[in-house]
Design a protein around this motif. Structure first.
Motif, PDB file in Angstrom:
ATOM      1  N   GLN A   1       0.843  -1.187   0.000  1.00 45.15           N
ATOM      2  CA  GLN A   1       0.000   0.000   0.000  1.00 45.15           C
ATOM      3  C   GLN A   1       0.884   1.244   0.000  1.00 45.15           C
ATOM      4  N   VAL A   2       0.385   2.290  -0.644  1.00 42.62           N
ATOM      5  CA  VAL A   2       0.961   3.629  -0.544  1.00 42.62           C
ATOM      6  C   VAL A   2      -0.157   4.554  -0.090  1.00 42.62           C
ATOM      7  N   LEU A   3      -0.014   5.091   1.116  1.00 41.06           N
ATOM      8  CA  LEU A   3      -1.075   5.891   1.742  1.00 41.06           C
ATOM      9  C   LEU A   3      -0.824   7.368   1.436  1.00 41.06           C
ATOM     10  N   GLU A   4      -1.807   7.994   0.812  1.00 42.60           N
ATOM     11  CA  GLU A   4      -1.693   9.388   0.385  1.00 42.60           C
ATOM     12  C   GLU A   4      -2.795  10.218   1.036  1.00 42.60           C
ATOM     13  N   ARG A   5      -2.385  11.094   1.936  1.00 43.18           N
ATOM     14  CA  ARG A   5      -3.335  12.040   2.511  1.00 43.18           C
ATOM     15  C   ARG A   5      -2.620  13.226   3.157  1.00 43.18           C
ATOM     16  N   HIS A   6      -1.317  13.188   3.169  1.00 42.24           N
ATOM     17  CA  HIS A   6      -0.545  14.125   3.977  1.00 42.24           C
ATOM     18  C   HIS A   6      -0.092  15.322   3.152  1.00 42.24           C
ATOM     19  N   LYS A   7       0.046  16.443   3.816  1.00 47.76           N
ATOM     20  CA  LYS A   7       0.470  17.683   3.178  1.00 47.76           C
ATOM     21  C   LYS A   7       1.930  18.013   3.457  1.00 47.76           C
ATOM     22  N   ALA A   8       2.540  17.345   4.409  1.00 50.03           N
ATOM     23  CA  ALA A   8       3.935  17.595   4.762  1.00 50.03           C
ATOM     24  C   ALA A   8       4.621  16.259   4.993  1.00 50.03           C
ATOM     25  N   SER A   9       5.914  16.299   5.290  1.00 54.89           N
ATOM     26  CA  SER A   9       6.688  15.065   5.442  1.00 54.89           C
ATOM     27  C   SER A   9       6.248  14.289   6.677  1.00 54.89           C
ATOM     28  N   VAL A  10       6.226  12.973   6.564  1.00 59.84           N
ATOM     29  CA  VAL A  10       5.875  12.079   7.667  1.00 59.84           C
ATOM     30  C   VAL A  10       7.090  11.944   8.580  1.00 59.84           C
ATOM     31  N   VAL A  11       6.887  12.130   9.889  1.00 61.89           N
ATOM     32  CA  VAL A  11       8.014  12.108  10.833  1.00 61.89           C
ATOM     33  C   VAL A  11       7.948  10.940  11.809  1.00 61.89           C
ATOM     34  N   LYS A  12       6.774  10.303  11.985  1.00 57.76           N
ATOM     35  CA  LYS A  12       6.659   9.141  12.868  1.00 57.76           C
ATOM     36  C   LYS A  12       5.642   8.178  12.296  1.00 57.76           C
ATOM     37  N   VAL A  13       5.925   6.877  12.454  1.00 52.76           N
ATOM     38  CA  VAL A  13       4.999   5.832  12.034  1.00 52.76           C
ATOM     39  C   VAL A  13       4.978   4.775  13.132  1.00 52.76           C
ATOM     40  N   ARG A  14       3.790   4.384  13.566  1.00 53.94           N
ATOM     41  CA  ARG A  14       3.634   3.309  14.541  1.00 53.94           C
ATOM     42  C   ARG A  14       2.514   2.384  14.080  1.00 53.94           C
ATOM     43  N   CYS A  15       2.772   1.095  14.128  1.00 52.08           N
ATOM     44  CA  CYS A  15       1.804   0.101  13.680  1.00 52.08           C
ATOM     45  C   CYS A  15       1.299  -0.702  14.867  1.00 52.08           C
ATOM     46  N   THR A  16       0.046  -1.173  14.744  1.00 50.31           N
ATOM     47  CA  THR A  16      -0.508  -2.105  15.703  1.00 50.31           C
ATOM     48  C   THR A  16      -1.487  -2.994  14.973  1.00 50.31           C
ATOM     49  N   CYS A  17      -1.711  -4.167  15.505  1.00 47.01           N
ATOM     50  CA  CYS A  17      -2.658  -5.103  14.895  1.00 47.01           C
ATOM     51  C   CYS A  17      -3.886  -5.186  15.783  1.00 47.01           C
ATOM     52  N   CYS A  18      -5.049  -5.134  15.189  1.00 40.70           N
ATOM     53  CA  CYS A  18      -6.280  -5.191  15.964  1.00 40.70           C
ATOM     54  C   CYS A  18      -7.313  -6.015  15.212  1.00 40.70           C
ATOM     55  N   ILE A  19      -8.259  -6.545  15.934  1.00 40.31           N
ATOM     56  CA  ILE A  19      -9.348  -7.324  15.364  1.00 40.31           C
ATOM     57  C   ILE A  19     -10.586  -6.444  15.324  1.00 40.31           C
ATOM     58  N   LEU A  20     -11.025  -6.119  14.134  1.00 38.66           N
ATOM     59  CA  LEU A  20     -12.246  -5.349  13.966  1.00 38.66           C
ATOM     60  C   LEU A  20     -13.430  -6.285  13.793  1.00 38.66           C
ATOM     61  N   LYS A  21     -14.622  -5.709  13.826  1.00 37.65           N
ATOM     62  CA  LYS A  21     -15.821  -6.525  13.655  1.00 37.65           C
ATOM     63  C   LYS A  21     -15.869  -7.177  12.283  1.00 37.65           C
ATOM     64  N   SER A  22     -15.224  -6.537  11.304  1.00 34.83           N
ATOM     65  CA  SER A  22     -15.246  -7.078   9.958  1.00 34.83           C
ATOM     66  C   SER A  22     -14.132  -8.090   9.711  1.00 34.83           C
ATOM     67  N   GLY A  23     -13.273  -8.325  10.699  1.00 36.98           N
ATOM     68  CA  GLY A  23     -12.185  -9.284  10.546  1.00 36.98           C
ATOM     69  C   GLY A  23     -10.852  -8.656  10.907  1.00 36.98           C
ATOM     70  N   GLY A  24      -9.751  -9.279  10.455  1.00 38.35           N
ATOM     71  CA  GLY A  24      -8.408  -8.785  10.768  1.00 38.35           C
ATOM     72  C   GLY A  24      -8.118  -7.505  10.010  1.00 38.35           C
ATOM     73  N   SER A  25      -7.534  -6.547  10.675  1.00 39.48           N
ATOM     74  CA  SER A  25      -7.196  -5.280  10.040  1.00 39.48           C
ATOM     75  C   SER A  25      -5.949  -4.738  10.691  1.00 39.48           C
ATOM     76  N   THR A  26      -5.332  -3.807  10.014  1.00 34.69           N
ATOM     77  CA  THR A  26      -4.091  -3.221  10.495  1.00 34.69           C
ATOM     78  C   THR A  26      -4.234  -1.724  10.588  1.00 34.69           C
ATOM     79  N   GLN A  27      -3.694  -1.147  11.657  1.00 32.89           N
ATOM     80  CA  GLN A  27      -3.743   0.294  11.828  1.00 32.89           C
ATOM     81  C   GLN A  27      -2.345   0.845  11.966  1.00 32.89           C
ATOM     82  N   GLY A  28      -2.180   2.070  11.566  1.00 31.25           N
ATOM     83  CA  GLY A  28      -0.913   2.754  11.764  1.00 31.25           C
ATOM     84  C   GLY A  28      -1.165   4.196  12.105  1.00 31.25           C
ATOM     85  N   GLY A  29      -0.369   4.741  13.023  1.00 30.72           N
ATOM     86  CA  GLY A  29      -0.482   6.153  13.369  1.00 30.72           C
ATOM     87  C   GLY A  29       0.661   6.926  12.751  1.00 30.72           C
TER      88      GLY A  29
END
Length: 529
Positions: free
Chosen positions: A41-69
């Protein structure tokens, strides 16, 4: 298709528990599968440079999904990586955020984020709703923080002047006190204000180690020498913490407020950039300025002994010595090519990824080899590593095949169990080495000449492949950089497809004294190169 990173992207990388690597490239976030070394994936929504990325795995109601801050210009964006959509946007200030971490060690909510907002605030967010749960300010500027893995109510803040220890952290309310403030002085200085916190074994260790924790504020000279790069609790030993400096790593025993281990680099060695401590074994993944990743594992049963003129201490202080066990190849460092960050597989701890400023991601895996001799025949002077005594609770047999390299836990045994248990077992000496198992390359520096192959028709539907050709100043790249053709030594001007299996590339040399150039035209056949 991304290329070189920007300077603010340094350190914006994470390896999530779900097995994916995420890192920032300018204002984009790339999600990479380390097994195939492919961009998912390439995530596009930002207007400036990304300075921190943190990932976590969670179980949503729709199944396995991944989140990142992701932090950019003071904004936190929470992504659902599976769908590539932003779930929530959070912003407290317009300045870039210093640090953040998901709260994995609590059951109140799966979406709690603790963030450091400059200059001196920590804020707990509900990342699912964007709600601010509480906010706390401190006296000094906060650079980063680390949770105690053995006690989630303990938090250490690395500030511009020292360390603030918080002992009443809770997701339900902000810390009531301002924490215990201690000061750290540079390992290169010798301040006179440091005093021993305990006068037992620490007195015998004074000649071998340096005391760096004090309740008194150091002098101005010591403060200017404070170049601590990183602070982190050790997940393998309770009440231990590491401080990373460019030329040494200090291991602190927080019970006696004393340095009990120093990993120093010799004068001609390459300085540190980053360190990741392991939890399965007492080991450290270290990144150096030349892009080399080293693994250091603690030597077992080390203690600071008394000199011949002193009486032996009944409670000697344990000295931690970390031996270099493996190192990977360095990269060619230039003005534009430098190591930016390192991430380690949090599940198996047997792989590390190097993020390079030119857009490369290098996946290094640890492999173990048996030296062919068991414990009783090995030399004791080399302080060797041994294979595990048991695997999944089953003792290792005398003629059992080598265990698979599933994780760091079953590659090397516990160092503390070198006693009668090892002598009666059939363990063998183990050697570790790094193996490059994946390489993801980015686009070179522009300018580019980009041409897509001829379109899909009813006549070529059986043999059609969607191929993009990207021509740069150094080479002509097709098939998403999978194939690289060095066509011309001169400046490229353009590229045109003539069929699904061939293209014409044209270039012009640098003008000579008379202003004349050499025009070159070359036909390239893709199947044969």
């Amino acid at each position: 298709l991304t290329g070189a990173l920007s300077a603010p992207n340094r350190g914006a990388a994470d390896w999530g528990w779900q097995g994916l690597i995420a890192y920032g490239c300018h204002s984009l976030v790339l999600v990479v599968d380390p097994n195939s070394a492919q961009t998912l994936q390439v995530l596009e929504r930002h207007k400036a440079s990304v300075v921190k990325v943190r990932c976590t795995c969670c179980i949503l109601k729709s199944g396995g999904s991944t989140q990142g801050g992701i932090f950019v210009a003071g904004k936190i964006i929470v992504w659902d990586v599976a769908t590539g959509t932003a779930r929530c946007e959070i912003q407290e200030h317009s300045k870039p955020i210093q640090d953040m971490q998901w709260l994995w060690n609590q059951d109140a909510s799966r979406d709690l984020l603790l963030a450091v907002h400059p200059p001196n605030y920590i804020v707990l967010w509900n990342a699912d709703t964007g709600t601010k749960l509480w906010k706390k300010s401190y006296a000094e500027n906060i650079l980063s923080f680390s949770f105690d893995p053995f006690d989630p109510s303990h938090l250490a803040l690395l500030t511009s002047e020292g360390i603030v220890f918080i002992s009443d952290f809770s997701p339900s309310k902000a810390p009531a006190s301002s924490g215990k403030k201690v000061y750290i002085s540079s390992p290169h200085s010798s301040p006179s204000h440091n005093k021993l916190a305990a006068a037992t074994g620490a007195k015998k260790a004074l000649d071998k180690v340096k005391i760096l924790i004090s309740n008194e504020k150091p002098s101005a000279e010591s403060v200017t020498l404070n170049d601590c790069l990183q602070l982190s609790y050790l997940p393998s030993k309770r009440n231990y913490m590491l401080l990373l400096y460019p030329r040494e790593i200090l291991i602190l025993d927080l019970e006696v407020n004393q340095t009990v281990g120093v990993i120093a680099i010799e004068r001609t060695g390459v300085p540190f950039i980053q360190v990741i401590p392991c939890f399965q074994r007492d080991g450290l993944f270290c990144l150096h300025e030349n892009g080399c990743i080293t693994l250091r594992v603690r030597r077992s049963n080390c203690s600071i002994t008394a000199t011949p003129n002193e009486e032996p201490d009944p409670e000697p202080v344990q000295e931690l010595v970390y031996d270099l066990r493996s190192q990977c190849d360095a990269i060619r460092v230039t003005k534009t090519v430098r190591p930016f960050s390192m991430v380690c597989c949090p599940v198996n701890e047997n792989a590390a990824a190097l993020i390079v400023s030119d857009g490369r991601v290098m996946i290094w895996e640890l492999k173990s080899t048996i030296s062919g001799r068991n414990l009783r025949n090995s030399s004791s002077s080399a302080s060797p590593l041994y294979s595990p005594v048991s695997f999944c609770g089953i003792p290792v047999g005398a003629f059992q095949n080598k265990l698979p390299d599933l994780s760091l836990d079953n590659m090397i045994g516990q160092g503390a169990s070198t006693g009668e248990e090892l002598r009666n077992s059939f363990v063998q000496e183990v050697h570790l080495k790094f193996l490059l198992t994946g390489l993801l390359s980015g686009l070179p520096l522009p300018p580019f000449a980009i041409r897509m192959c001829p379109p899909l028709t009813t006549k070529n539907i059986k043999q059609y492949e969607p191929i993009l050709a990207v021509e740069v100043q150094t080479s002509s790249n097709s098939n998403l950089l999978a194939n690289m053709f060095h066509v011309f030594p001169s400046d490229h001007r353009g590229i045109e497809w003539i069929s699904l299996t061939g293209f014409i590339s044209f270039a012009t040399s640098t003008p000579n004294n008379l202003g004349l150039v050499r025009n070159e035209l070359q036909l390239v056949d893709l199947p044969t190169g």
